[in-house]
Design a protein around this motif. Structure first.
Motif, PDB file in Angstrom:
ATOM      1  N   LEU A 173       0.834  -1.207   0.000  1.00  0.00           N
ATOM      2  CA  LEU A 173       0.000   0.000   0.000  1.00  0.00           C
ATOM      3  C   LEU A 173       0.871   1.261   0.000  1.00  0.00           C
ATOM      4  O   LEU A 173       0.594   2.229  -0.700  1.00  0.00           O
TER       5      LEU A 173
ATOM      6  N   GLY B 236      -0.918  -2.946  -5.201  1.00  0.00           N
ATOM      7  CA  GLY B 236      -1.993  -3.708  -4.592  1.00  0.00           C
ATOM      8  C   GLY B 236      -1.702  -5.193  -4.637  1.00  0.00           C
ATOM      9  O   GLY B 236      -0.883  -5.658  -5.423  1.00  0.00           O
TER      10      GLY B 236
ATOM     11  N   GLN C  62      -5.742  -7.722   0.044  1.00  0.00           N
ATOM     12  CA  GLN C  62      -6.861  -6.801   0.009  1.00  0.00           C
ATOM     13  C   GLN C  62      -8.128  -7.467   0.537  1.00  0.00           C
ATOM     14  O   GLN C  62      -8.886  -6.840   1.287  1.00  0.00           O
TER      15      GLN C  62
ATOM     16  N   GLY D 201     -10.348  -1.683   7.378  1.00  0.00           N
ATOM     17  CA  GLY D 201     -10.854  -0.427   6.818  1.00  0.00           C
ATOM     18  C   GLY D 201     -11.732   0.328   7.772  1.00  0.00           C
ATOM     19  O   GLY D 201     -11.931   1.541   7.618  1.00  0.00           O
TER      20      GLY D 201
ATOM     21  N   ALA E 159     -11.231   2.340   3.907  1.00  0.00           N
ATOM     22  CA  ALA E 159     -11.239   1.293   2.889  1.00  0.00           C
ATOM     23  C   ALA E 159     -10.032   1.421   1.978  1.00  0.00           C
ATOM     24  O   ALA E 159      -9.472   0.441   1.496  1.00  0.00           O
ATOM     25  N   ASP E 160      -9.598   2.659   1.746  1.00  0.00           N
ATOM     26  CA  ASP E 160      -8.430   2.884   0.877  1.00  0.00           C
ATOM     27  C   ASP E 160      -7.122   2.885   1.668  1.00  0.00           C
ATOM     28  O   ASP E 160      -6.046   3.116   1.119  1.00  0.00           O
TER      29      ASP E 160
ATOM     30  N   LYS F 117      -6.139   5.030   3.895  1.00  0.00           N
ATOM     31  CA  LYS F 117      -5.562   6.359   4.090  1.00  0.00           C
ATOM     32  C   LYS F 117      -5.718   6.863   5.528  1.00  0.00           C
ATOM     33  O   LYS F 117      -5.369   7.999   5.840  1.00  0.00           O
TER      34      LYS F 117
ATOM     35  N   ASN G  66      -2.319   6.520   8.430  1.00  0.00           N
ATOM     36  CA  ASN G  66      -2.402   6.422   6.997  1.00  0.00           C
ATOM     37  C   ASN G  66      -1.392   5.374   6.551  1.00  0.00           C
ATOM     38  O   ASN G  66      -0.198   5.508   6.790  1.00  0.00           O
TER      39      ASN G  66
ATOM     40  N   THR H 248      -0.894   4.398   3.445  1.00  0.00           N
ATOM     41  CA  THR H 248      -0.467   4.529   2.043  1.00  0.00           C
ATOM     42  C   THR H 248       0.709   5.476   1.889  1.00  0.00           C
ATOM     43  O   THR H 248       1.222   5.633   0.791  1.00  0.00           O
TER      44      THR H 248
END
Lengths: 477, 284
Positions: B185, B190, B195, B204, B209-210, B212, B221, B223
């Motif tokens: 990430l 990915g 995931q 998440g 969910a992303d 972040k 975060n 990512t």
């Protein structure tokens, strides 16, 4: 042998001889009351003393809306006409001091203690103080008598007036000194209204006290016992230096001139032992003994002796500016073949060149960059490396500057933290924090030289650059 | 000097050495004696004015009542008088308003530096450089938000991280897959297996969910390039997932607790600190 024309002034000479009892070589135990005689070197002295008028008058010159020459200590700025010197330029002061020291050495090696005899404040102030004394109390003999007489009547009045005049000059001296360090007109206003700052009062007090003490009471004792230059300058003098020198070959054997003695004695020299050279000497020495530490080379004994030579119809220059070699009949060397003089001269020239260089390249802008070390670098969210710098920008000009910062050294270099131009006030140092960023993937080395540049937005020719370093993490394998 | 002031004919002490050097019993010079008497007088005056002499119940007091503590308090009052114009303005202002005013922000940064050194640097390092286990404050990654108000709140109320330990819920293989996914990430890549796990285990819910993160919860975060628990290696990530952060009752859990300072520092000091930290390099 026909009767030579006897000096017309013999009667006067006898008077002088009666005086000789009074003239003694100075041993420090007695106040010296030197005789004042007009002459060539006396006139030079008046002329050179005028230099000190600039000390009294200088502070009142204006330049634009400020004092022309102002040593602004609280504001940390020296103003000399159009030039403003900040603490950062103070290295030039060192060169000015070096230049002054070498100028002293150079002149002293050529012609002895010219500074002492003609320019030194101790000599000049003492001369003025004794002039006042003579005007009020009369000739040296009268003064000595007055000193012996009891304290009453005329003596009291004369002495009080004298000391008041001395003190007045001392106070003016003190005030003039302080006037170089603050606006002279405003300072006078403060003195008159008794509102001057304490340092000003203290300076005036100290200067008044020491002027009165040194010029009024200690006089030549300062040259003998206090002044270091008297000792230092002695080593700059050599056999080729021209100094007030007694031509002993011509003068000796000395002897009192009596009616017909010159014709009868035959072997007698030109010195008639009138002791006038001692009489006029402000430090009370006998130059006929030879050059000595007490001689400030003021040339007043030359005037006295020449005056006597006129009276006895002999040529001038029994005491004259001459080198020891010249008097001893050794061939003299040209000025430019004396290593000592040349060394002094070239160091002097070098320091002068440095001052000129400094004054002509006084930049309007100075930049210093401090790289933040705690932390040396920071990894940002996006993986780029950020370094922090503090810019110290000194604006030496007389206007506020609007600055633009830029950086170079890496193609992907990004400057952060300065969104708009900022202003550095005139005569001030501004500190500003900026960040530089380089994407982590683009940074190949652990450290990288970067150049920061500030530029005046309104005058693009005014800019300053500073090279610093950009740090990143240890390069990964 | 003059002979008469120092007659060599005076009496001597009888000491003679090097043949003819005698020690005379002449009076010292008058100026010297005057200085001696003046210094004795000074001593008396000083004795009367200042604390001088040790007594059973402390030193003598002196009529001026001078003490070192009084002198210290005067000096403190002097420095406070210099700061007062700034401090008084700061009282009613918000941290944002201080930050927006260059002059006051500059004052806040300069005067908060000492407080930061005393209170914050022991964990966060000088200049917010960070320490193992303690976040870097000079970067632009903020667990609880990088606005000056968020920073102020973090300092005043303290913060405590929370993340459950997944060691009991996931097997070794799943932990590996999830760790690999988390690392990917941060590189913008990915991995399908990870995931799926990320979604099914509810990661998440906190990290988004992303991935972040959520400043509201203090969830990191995942990512970006900054790791709450350095270094950002698979092992390190796996340890965090296995043992959680401040997970109750779980031995070996990551500790992430910042104490609150509202009872130790004044509101103004906290505001100044917030501005200081905001300006360290990554305020938002």
């Amino acid at each position: 042998m026909s009767e030579p024309s006897e000096p017309a002034d013999l009667k006067h000479l006898e008077e002088l001889y009666r005086e000789t009892e009074y003239w003694h070589v100075n041993t420090g135990g007695k106040t010296i009351h030197a005789k004042r005689m007009p002459g060539r070197y006396r006139s030079y002295k008046w002329f050179t003393m005028l230099v000190w008028l600039s000390f009294f008058l200088g502070p009142y010159l204006r330049w634009g809306d400020r004092q022309a020459i102002l040593f602004d200590i609280p504001g940390r700025q020296f103003h000399i006409f159009s030039v403003t010197i900040l603490p950062q330029d103070v290295w030039m002061l060192a060169l000015v001091l070096l230049f002054s020291a070498l100028l002293l050495a150079f002149v002293t090696s050529l012609a002895g203690r010219v500074y002492c005899g003609y320019f030194c404040f101790q000599t000049v102030w003492t001369d003025i103080f004794t002039l006042i004394e003579q005007t009020l109390e009369g000739s040296p003999v009268q003064r000595a008598k007055l000193d012996q007489s009891p304290w009453r009547g005329r003596k009291l009045a004369v002495k009080v007036v004298k000391h008041l005049l001395w003190l007045a000059i001392s106070v003016i001296t003190g005030i003039s000194f302080t006037a170089w360090f603050g606006d002279a007109y405003l300072l006078w206003e403060d003195y008159v209204t008794l509102q001057a700052p304490t340092p000003a009062w203290l300076s005036v007090l100290v200067f008044t006290g020491f002027t009165y003490l040194f010029a009024g009471h200690m006089r030549e004792q300062v040259c003998f016992w206090l002044c270091p230059y008297a000792r230092i300058q002695g080593v700059m003098v050599d056999r080729e230096t021209i100094l007030p020198t007694y031509d002993f070959a011509r003068g000796e054997p000395r002897g009192k001139l009596k009616k017909g003695s010159r014709t009868e004695g035959g072997g007698q020299g030109d010195c008639i032992d009138c002791r006038q050279c001692i009489a006029v000497c402000p430090t009370g020495i006998d130059i006929r003994v030879g050059q000595q530490e007490g001689c400030i080379t003021c040339g007043l004994c030359l005037d006295a002796c020449d005056a006597i030579m006129d009276k006895i119809q002999r040529p001038h220059g029994l005491i004259r500016y001459a080198s020891l070699d010249e008097v001893e009949g050794i061939p003299t060397v040209g000025v430019w073949r004396r290593p000592r003089v040349l060394v002094y001269f070239f160091i002097m020239l070098a320091s002068l060149a440095g001052i000129v260089y400094g004054l002509t390249t006084l930049g309007a802008l100075e930049l210093k960059v401090l790289h933040e070390r705690q932390p040396l670098f920071v990894i940002q969210s996006d993986g780029s490396i950020q370094n922090k710098y503090e810019l110290k920008i000194l604006n030496k000009s007389n206007d506020d500057m609007h600055m633009r910062v830029s950086a170079s050294g890496h193609p992907a270099l990004l400057l952060v933290g300065v969104d708009q131009d900022f202003t550095v006030p005139r005569g001030r140092v501004g500190a500003y924090t900026v960040f530089l960023r380089i994407p982590g993937a683009r940074l190949a080395t652990e450290r990288l030289p970067v150049t920061l540049r500030v530029q005046d937005r309104d005058h693009v020719q005014i800019f300053a650059e500073y090279q610093s370093m950009f740090f990143g993490p240890e390069s990964r394998p | 000097m003059s002979e008469r002031k120092n007659p060599a004919t005076g009496h001597d002490t009888g000491h003679v050495w090097d043949d003819n050097l005698r020690e005379l019993t002449n009076q010292p010079p008058r100026w010297w004696m005057i200085c001696l008497y003046l210094s004795a007088l000074f001593l008396v005056v000083y004795f009367i004015l200042y604390p001088t002499f040790p007594l059973i119940s402390g030193s003598s007091k002196g009529v001026l009542g001078w003490t070192q503590m009084k002198r210290l308090n005067e000096s403190v009052a002097d420095i406070q008088a210099v700061r007062a114009p700034f401090e008084n303005r700061l009282v009613g202002m918000s941290a944002e308003a201080i930050l927006a005013n260059p002059e006051l922000a500059n004052y806040a940064v300069r005067s908060a530096k000492v407080v930061f050194g005393d209170r914050c640097a022991p964990c966060h390092g000088t200049g917010g450089a960070g320490n193992p286990g303690y976040p870097v404050l000079a970067d632009d990654d903020w667990l609880y938000g990088g606005s000056v108000a968020s920073i102020e709140q973090s300092i005043a109320d303290g913060r405590a991280g929370m993340m459950p330990a997944f060691a009991a819920m996931l097997n070794e293989q799943q932990l590996d897959a999830l760790s690999q996914y988390t690392l990917a990430l941060s590189k913008g890549e990915g991995r399908a297996d990870g995931q799926a796990l990320f979604a099914s285990q509810g990661c998440g819910g906190c990290h988004g969910a992303d991935g972040k993160g959520m400043p509201m919860l203090g969830a990191a975060n995942l990512t970006d390039a900054v790791w709450r628990f350095a270094p950002g290696t698979v092992e390190s990530i796996k340890y965090t997932i296995s043992n959680g952060v401040n997970a109750p009752g779980h031995e070996g859990t990551r500790s992430a607790t910042m104490p609150d300072f509202k009872n130790q520092l004044s509101a103004t000091e906290i505001k100044k600190l917030a501005v200081y930290v905001h300006k360290l390099g990554g305020g938002q």
